[in-house]
Design a protein around this motif. Structure first.
Motif, mmCIF file in Angstrom:
data_model
loop_
_atom_site.group_PDB
_atom_site.id
_atom_site.type_symbol
_atom_site.label_atom_id
_atom_site.label_comp_id
_atom_site.label_asym_id
_atom_site.label_seq_id
_atom_site.Cartn_x
_atom_site.Cartn_y
_atom_site.Cartn_z
ATOM 1 N N THR A 41 -0.728 10.868 5.652
ATOM 2 C CA THR A 41 -0.606 11.864 6.722
ATOM 3 C C THR A 41 0.516 11.521 7.697
ATOM 4 N N ALA A 42 0.570 10.276 8.165
ATOM 5 C CA ALA A 42 1.575 9.904 9.174
ATOM 6 C C ALA A 42 2.975 9.980 8.578
ATOM 7 N N GLY A 43 3.146 9.424 7.389
ATOM 8 C CA GLY A 43 4.464 9.415 6.751
ATOM 9 C C GLY A 43 4.970 10.825 6.468
ATOM 10 N N ALA A 74 2.849 3.551 -2.190
ATOM 11 C CA ALA A 74 2.053 3.026 -3.304
ATOM 12 C C ALA A 74 1.379 4.157 -4.080
ATOM 13 N N GLU A 75 1.097 5.255 -3.382
ATOM 14 C CA GLU A 75 0.485 6.411 -4.051
ATOM 15 C C GLU A 75 1.348 7.641 -3.782
ATOM 16 N N LYS A 76 1.190 8.651 -4.660
ATOM 17 C CA LYS A 76 1.861 9.932 -4.408
ATOM 18 C C LYS A 76 1.256 10.530 -3.143
ATOM 19 N N SER A 122 -3.822 13.973 0.684
ATOM 20 C CA SER A 122 -4.651 13.883 1.879
ATOM 21 C C SER A 122 -5.998 13.257 1.528
ATOM 22 N N ARG A 123 -6.307 12.138 2.158
ATOM 23 C CA ARG A 123 -7.615 11.516 1.892
ATOM 24 C C ARG A 123 -8.738 12.399 2.443
ATOM 25 N N MET A 124 -8.431 13.110 3.531
ATOM 26 C CA MET A 124 -9.459 13.885 4.216
ATOM 27 C C MET A 124 -10.039 15.008 3.346
HETATM 28 C C1 LIG Z 1 -13.129 10.548 2.249
HETATM 29 C C2 LIG Z 1 -12.382 10.540 3.538
HETATM 30 C C3 LIG Z 1 -12.655 11.526 4.481
HETATM 31 C C4 LIG Z 1 -12.004 11.516 5.700
HETATM 32 N N1 LIG Z 1 -12.327 12.479 6.598
HETATM 33 C C5 LIG Z 1 -11.743 12.475 7.801
HETATM 34 C C6 LIG Z 1 -12.096 13.480 8.760
HETATM 35 O O1 LIG Z 1 -12.917 14.368 8.519
HETATM 36 N N2 LIG Z 1 -11.487 13.416 9.980
HETATM 37 C C7 LIG Z 1 -10.590 12.444 10.286
HETATM 38 O O2 LIG Z 1 -10.081 12.438 11.404
HETATM 39 N N3 LIG Z 1 -10.235 11.486 9.403
HETATM 40 C C8 LIG Z 1 -10.781 11.478 8.168
HETATM 41 N N4 LIG Z 1 -10.438 10.515 7.243
HETATM 42 C C9 LIG Z 1 -9.484 9.461 7.653
HETATM 43 C C10 LIG Z 1 -8.038 9.934 7.434
HETATM 44 O O3 LIG Z 1 -7.892 10.340 6.106
HETATM 45 C C11 LIG Z 1 -7.069 8.800 7.765
HETATM 46 O O4 LIG Z 1 -7.212 8.453 9.124
HETATM 47 C C12 LIG Z 1 -5.618 9.214 7.486
HETATM 48 O O5 LIG Z 1 -5.422 9.401 6.109
HETATM 49 C C13 LIG Z 1 -4.638 8.151 7.989
HETATM 50 O O6 LIG Z 1 -3.332 8.533 7.651
HETATM 51 P P1 LIG Z 1 -2.203 7.422 7.436
HETATM 52 O O7 LIG Z 1 -0.962 8.165 7.106
HETATM 53 O O8 LIG Z 1 -2.206 6.482 8.568
HETATM 54 O O9 LIG Z 1 -2.686 6.575 6.179
HETATM 55 P P2 LIG Z 1 -3.002 7.062 4.701
HETATM 56 O O10 LIG Z 1 -3.270 8.490 4.640
HETATM 57 O O11 LIG Z 1 -4.041 6.110 4.230
HETATM 58 O O12 LIG Z 1 -1.630 6.777 3.930
HETATM 59 C C14 LIG Z 1 -1.141 5.482 3.734
HETATM 60 C C15 LIG Z 1 -0.159 5.504 2.577
HETATM 61 O O13 LIG Z 1 0.495 4.229 2.490
HETATM 62 C C16 LIG Z 1 0.502 3.783 1.146
HETATM 63 N N5 LIG Z 1 0.626 2.323 1.159
HETATM 64 C C17 LIG Z 1 -0.304 1.405 1.489
HETATM 65 N N6 LIG Z 1 0.231 0.146 1.428
HETATM 66 C C18 LIG Z 1 1.520 0.299 1.059
HETATM 67 C C19 LIG Z 1 2.612 -0.598 0.856
HETATM 68 N N7 LIG Z 1 2.489 -1.917 1.039
HETATM 69 N N8 LIG Z 1 3.806 -0.100 0.470
HETATM 70 C C20 LIG Z 1 3.968 1.257 0.304
HETATM 71 N N9 LIG Z 1 2.979 2.151 0.497
HETATM 72 C C21 LIG Z 1 1.779 1.675 0.883
HETATM 73 C C22 LIG Z 1 -0.798 4.324 0.594
HETATM 74 O O14 LIG Z 1 -0.753 4.367 -0.810
HETATM 75 C C23 LIG Z 1 -0.824 5.716 1.234
HETATM 76 O O15 LIG Z 1 -0.043 6.614 0.495
HETATM 77 C C24 LIG Z 1 -11.043 10.510 5.998
HETATM 78 C C25 LIG Z 1 -10.756 9.519 5.044
HETATM 79 C C26 LIG Z 1 -11.416 9.531 3.830
HETATM 80 C C27 LIG Z 1 -11.113 8.469 2.804
#
Ligand SMILES: Cc1cc2nc3c(=O)[nH]c(=O)nc-3n(C[C@H](O)[C@H](O)[C@H](O)COP(=O)(O)OP(=O)(O)OC[C@H]3O[C@@H](n4cnc5c(N)ncnc54)[C@H](O)[C@@H]3O)c2cc1C
Length: 441
Positions: A12-14, A36-38, A41-43
């Motif tokens: 999401t952030a990226g 690391a992954e395509k 959205s985990r959500m």
């Molecule tokens: C089942 C589920 C339900 C959810 N429901 C909600 C909800 O209802 N409301 C809510 O607010 N939040 C929810 N969340 C939480 C929300 O999904 C996360 O807070 C959000 O995805 C965070 O975004 P992010 O970009 O920080 O990290 P992520 O979305 O986790 O993305 C991180 C990315 O970095 C990659 N990565 C990791 N390590 C490396 C590395 N060393 N080198 C390169 N790439 C790497 C990963 O593969 C991934 O693609 C839920 C999560 C899950 C699992």
């Protein structure tokens, strides 16, 4: 202005950062994505689990979209080191990527309870698409699923498990469910509701090991009363993906410590989302908020700053909203602030609960629950969030809410909270109608 942007993590952030760079830049830059992954959205994984969406619908950008955005991709590869002196990121296949500025957005990973058997067959985490596939492949109608952990993420998949026809038991080591989302009163109401809906709940229950017995899992509990399950889901917390930064100059506390522009201790390195320890809107102190809205907002702010704008972040609001068996449960802001003045009301028969937390005449936190079928529950969820987010002065309405904490609407309307919030945008400029992008930005 930085010409070569490196985005590490395509969640999401990226994704929000890349989209915002393209929207805000005045000259075309180069963007490289390492993930690391395509991007997905985990959500939305709970909707994939209950089969209401196809797997293809979890992805947030296809290869075509990334190509249209002019993004060079290294997908399926991990960043393993960041040299902030030479501005080079090394990947797990040895590739070295040079950058002018970079974003750390590597999110978090699921952590399992440290008990023997936790990594055995039939025991799953539910954080990534691959893990979701594993769970979906194992649950059959009539399966007994034991979910270890009764936190927010466990609750996001509860309805999906039930809709697959499984029998569900939730085991929580803390004395109550949702320990980091609602208080004792709210937790007791939700637990009773779940039990009425056929979900077994055990709190204060410590798992000590998991054994395989004739193709099923036996969960040994410290206090006895072992459980036998077909599928075990460990929803026992998450850990930030930051170990790969060991030895870099980037300052890490609970997450990467960032300033109000989301810059880390190294000025051309930003952090966003689950890995960032940024400003909390209510307390104005730094915290890790591992939630989707924070990841979106962080991504937007970082993208604008990487594109050469000067955008300050006001801080993120804790927002937890979940619906279980048609009961809405939500908390906002500093819902557990022991020093705040509180007022609450319970209608145990509905069940319905409101808890309002105050600093002076401003709402700084709230807990709300009630049946989703009660239109006022759904309305109050949105209005309470708005009152906490706006920090609006409620004046005489405070006394009114003290008498009736369920009567939110008149206070919300009289204080013109909507007109305060509407012009506010995360980038501090009016939103633009959808053009090339499918949504208004
Ligand atoms: C089942 C589920 C339900 C959810 N429901 C909600 C909800 O209802 N409301 C809510 O607010 N939040 C929810 N969340 C939480 C929300 O999904 C996360 O807070 C959000 O995805 C965070 O975004 P992010 O970009 O920080 O990290 P992520 O979305 O986790 O993305 C991180 C990315 O970095 C990659 N990565 C990791 N390590 C490396 C590395 N060393 N080198 C390169 N790439 C790497 C990963 O593969 C991934 O693609 C839920 C999560 C899950 C699992």
């Amino acid at each position: 202005m930085a010409r070569r942007h490196l985005i590490i993590g395509g969640g999401t952030a990226g994704m929000n950062a890349m989209r915002t760079i393209r929207e805000e830049e005045t000259e075309r830059s180069t963007i490289t994505l390492v993930s690391a992954e395509k991007p997905y959205s985990r959500m939305v994984l709970p909707y994939y689990l209950d089969r209401s969406i196809a797997e293809s619908h979890v992805f947030t950008a296809t290869a075509r979209v990334l190509a249209d955005w002019g993004v060079t991709t290294h997908l399926g590869k991990r960043a393993t080191a960041l040299d902030t002196k030479t501005n080079v990121c090394t990947l797990d296949d040895g590739t070295a990527v040079e950058y002018d500025d970079c974003l750390i957005a590597t999110g978090s990973s699921a952590v399992r309870a440290p008990v023997p058997g936790a990594d055995g067959p039939g025991v799953h985490s539910f954080w990534t698409l691959e893990q979701a596939r594993g769970v979906l492949g194992q649950i059959r109608p009539g399966s007994h699923v034991v979910m270890v952990g009764a936190g927010f993420i466990a609750f996001t998949i509860l309805n999906s498990i039930l809709s697959l026809g499984a029998k569900l038991t939730i085991v929580e080591v803390a004395p109550r469910i949702l320990p980091r989302m609602i208080d004792d009163t709210g937790a007791a109401l939700v637990q009773t509701w779940l039990e009425k809906n056929g979900v077994a709940v055990r709190t204060g229950a410590k798992l000590t090991r998991i054994d395989e017995v004739k193709g099923r899992r036996r969960l040994k509990m410290a206090a006895g009363g072992d459980l036998v399950a077909d599928v075990v889901i460990m929803a026992t917390g998450i850990r930030t993906n930051l170990a790969w930064l060991n030895g870099s100059e980037v300052k890490i506390n609970q997450g990467v410590v960032v300033d109000d522009h989301l810059r880390s201790s190294v000025p051309n390195v930003y952090a966003a989302g689950d890995v960032a320890e940024g400003r909390d809107l209510i307390s104005q102190t730094n915290a890790v908020h591992a939630i989707e809205p924070t990841a979106q907002e962080h991504g937007r702010i970082v993208g604008a700053n990487m594109a050469g704008k000067d955008v300050r972040y006001r801080g993120s609001l804790i927002i937890n909203i979940v619906e279980v068996c048609h009961l809405d449960v939500a908390s906002f802001g500093a819902w557990d602030d022991a020093k705040a003045e509180t007022m609450s009301g319970v209608k145990a028969d509905r069940p319905a609960y409101r808890k309002l937390l105050w600093r002076g005449d401003r709402l700084t936190g709230a807990i709300i629950l009630g049946p989703s079928t009660d239109i006022w529950t759904t309305n109050d969820v949105g209005m309470l969030k708005g009152l906490v987010q706006s920090g609006i002065s409620l004046g005489a309405w405070k006394a009114h809410l003290k008498k009736n904490p369920f009567d939110i609407k008149p206070a919300f309307i009289a204080t013109k909270t909507t007109s305060t919030l509407l012009p506010e945008t995360i980038l501090g400029r009016p939103s633009k109608a959808p053009g090339e992008s499918p949504v208004a930005v």
